[in-house]
Motif scaffolding. Structure first.
Motif, PDB file in Angstrom:
ATOM      1  N   ALA A  82       0.822  -1.218   0.000  1.00  0.00           N
ATOM      2  CA  ALA A  82       0.000   0.000   0.000  1.00  0.00           C
ATOM      3  C   ALA A  82       0.850   1.258   0.000  1.00  0.00           C
ATOM      4  O   ALA A  82       0.326   2.363   0.142  1.00  0.00           O
ATOM      5  CB  ALA A  82      -0.920   0.009   1.220  1.00  0.00           C
ATOM      6  N   ASP A 124      -2.788   3.427  -1.241  1.00  0.00           N
ATOM      7  CA  ASP A 124      -4.077   2.789  -0.987  1.00  0.00           C
ATOM      8  C   ASP A 124      -5.186   3.821  -1.165  1.00  0.00           C
ATOM      9  O   ASP A 124      -5.243   4.817  -0.448  1.00  0.00           O
ATOM     10  CB  ASP A 124      -4.094   2.225   0.433  1.00  0.00           C
ATOM     11  N   PRO A 125      -6.112   3.620  -2.127  1.00  0.00           N
ATOM     12  CA  PRO A 125      -7.156   4.624  -2.382  1.00  0.00           C
ATOM     13  C   PRO A 125      -8.159   4.769  -1.228  1.00  0.00           C
ATOM     14  O   PRO A 125      -8.815   5.803  -1.112  1.00  0.00           O
ATOM     15  CB  PRO A 125      -7.847   4.135  -3.647  1.00  0.00           C
ATOM     16  N   THR A 126      -8.270   3.768  -0.364  1.00  0.00           N
ATOM     17  CA  THR A 126      -9.208   3.857   0.755  1.00  0.00           C
ATOM     18  C   THR A 126      -8.610   4.556   1.969  1.00  0.00           C
ATOM     19  O   THR A 126      -9.334   4.861   2.919  1.00  0.00           O
ATOM     20  CB  THR A 126      -9.680   2.451   1.180  1.00  0.00           C
ATOM     21  N   ASP A 127      -7.307   4.787   1.957  1.00  0.00           N
ATOM     22  CA  ASP A 127      -6.628   5.425   3.089  1.00  0.00           C
ATOM     23  C   ASP A 127      -6.524   6.927   2.830  1.00  0.00           C
ATOM     24  O   ASP A 127      -5.941   7.348   1.833  1.00  0.00           O
ATOM     25  CB  ASP A 127      -5.229   4.820   3.264  1.00  0.00           C
ATOM     26  N   PRO A 128      -7.053   7.776   3.723  1.00  0.00           N
ATOM     27  CA  PRO A 128      -6.984   9.224   3.502  1.00  0.00           C
ATOM     28  C   PRO A 128      -5.604   9.826   3.792  1.00  0.00           C
ATOM     29  O   PRO A 128      -5.373  10.989   3.511  1.00  0.00           O
ATOM     30  CB  PRO A 128      -8.024   9.778   4.480  1.00  0.00           C
TER      31      PRO A 128
END
Length: 154
Positions: A82, A124-128
């Motif tokens: 990630a 990781d696209p879901t991690d801000p």
């Protein structure tokens, strides 16, 4: 799945001078209790030094590890898959990324007594979290371990 041979383990211990300051804080506590007698003076010396030493020890116990296909920096643990490309930061660039270039959403494991750091993009696209900023005394070794762990994970 075979175990990862990529490994980096570093403890960001506090400098020795901070331990001297902890002793001086204990002395200050003892001097504050001097008018109360010898026993309170000794209790202040021991208690103040112990509390200051505990604070220095806990602040200087942060670990940076690359093991098992993940980067563990302080309380954060993120898989190397990630993460993007790591960037070695010298003392001047580290200062810039700690101050005016910093993003408030970034995870930062900073230690003021460690001049160098590594900045790693989070892919990781879901991690801000946009990036990780990790203080390290051995930035080249950390980058090498991250790259080796990523090649093994792929």
């Amino acid at each position: 799945m075979q175990p990862s041979t990529a490994h980096h383990d570093e403890r960001l211990t506090a400098p020795r001078s901070w331990w001297g300051i902890a002793v001086l804080l204990g002395l200050a506590c003892a001097l504050m209790l001097l008018p109360l007698g010898t026993l309170p003076l000794l209790a202040g010396l021991v208690g103040g030094t112990a509390l200051a030493g505990l604070a220095v020890s806990s602040y200087g116990s942060a670990r940076v590890r690359v093991v098992g296909g993940a980067l563990a920096a302080g309380d954060a643990r993120i898989p190397v898959t990630a993460l993007g490309e790591p960037e070695v930061l010298d003392a001047e660039e580290s200062r810039a990324w700690r101050t005016y270039k910093a993003d408030t959403r970034a995870f930062m494991l900073m230690r003021s007594y460690v001049p160098t750091a590594v900045r790693i993009e989070v892919t990781d696209p879901t991690d801000p979290t946009p990036y990780l900023y990790v203080s390290t005394r051995e930035p080249q070794a950390l980058v090498a371990a991250l790259l080796a762990a990523r090649t093994q994970a792929a």
